[in-house]
Write a protein that holds these residues in place. Sequence first.
Motif, short mmCIF file in Angstrom:
data_model
loop_
_atom_site.label_atom_id
_atom_site.label_comp_id
_atom_site.label_asym_id
_atom_site.label_seq_id
_atom_site.Cartn_x
_atom_site.Cartn_y
_atom_site.Cartn_z
N ALA A 46 0.83 -1.20 0.00
CA ALA A 46 0.00 0.00 0.00
C ALA A 46 0.87 1.25 0.00
N THR A 47 2.01 1.20 0.69
CA THR A 47 2.91 2.36 0.74
C THR A 47 3.50 2.64 -0.63
N ALA A 50 0.82 4.11 -2.77
CA ALA A 50 0.52 5.48 -2.35
C ALA A 50 1.52 6.45 -2.96
N SER A 57 -1.11 6.35 2.47
CA SER A 57 -1.12 4.90 2.66
C SER A 57 -2.45 4.43 3.23
N THR A 60 -4.82 4.08 0.18
CA THR A 60 -4.55 2.91 -0.65
C THR A 60 -4.84 1.62 0.11
N SER A 61 -4.56 1.59 1.41
CA SER A 61 -4.86 0.39 2.20
C SER A 61 -6.36 0.12 2.22
#
Length: 235
Positions: A46-47, A50, A57, A60-61
Amino acid sequence: MTEDPHKPGYDSTQDIVLDARTLRGVAHPLRLRLLGSLRHDGPQTATQLAARFGESSAATSYHLRTLAAHGFVADAPELGHGRERFWRAVHRSTWFDTPDRDAPERELGEAYLRTVARMYAENVERSITELADWPQEWVRAASMSDLTVSLSAAEAQQLADDMMALLVRYRDRAADRAGDGSERVAMSTQFQIFPRRGQLDALLAARAASGDGTAADESADGAADEPSGVDGGGA
């Protein structure tokens, strides 16, 4: 909704056909971009996603978890270290038929298609921007066209199937030649088959005047691997 499109290039073991439930899970601009990136660039956290899309993040998470809940992405635990959580795409591409006129998900389906269309346009814009930096042979290999032909609905459907079959042949041939030392890059291919604006007005008026309430075929089916990515694609 089409459960199995029986179209050139469709493989039920690798591709997903959207239904009312899964459409709700993917019909969001950021989710489509996340899914496209995972399909084309492989598993990511996710990072990492992002940073790629200029999002937090947390955002996106959240959207990755939503995609996972609808079966589009899954954990890739073999890649994680410590608290890292990698996500991978479950399918190769997305297939979709526009819902019937009175279907409750019709509006959502149109929103999905509009998002996919914007992503396709962004890809073309990006390629034109990068064109000056390409090797000359790749500049010559690139192509854009707008060809108008007069077709019946059945002929238009056949044209779509023929074009998809041609692309599938090239895709399969490239897979067979993987590792042969040839210089290859992933090529984005797009085609759209629609009546030119206003072309159906007279036809619909004639049908209405004759009392034939049959509506024109409005389905817009095909594959998106990003979107499509969908990128994607497709979608």
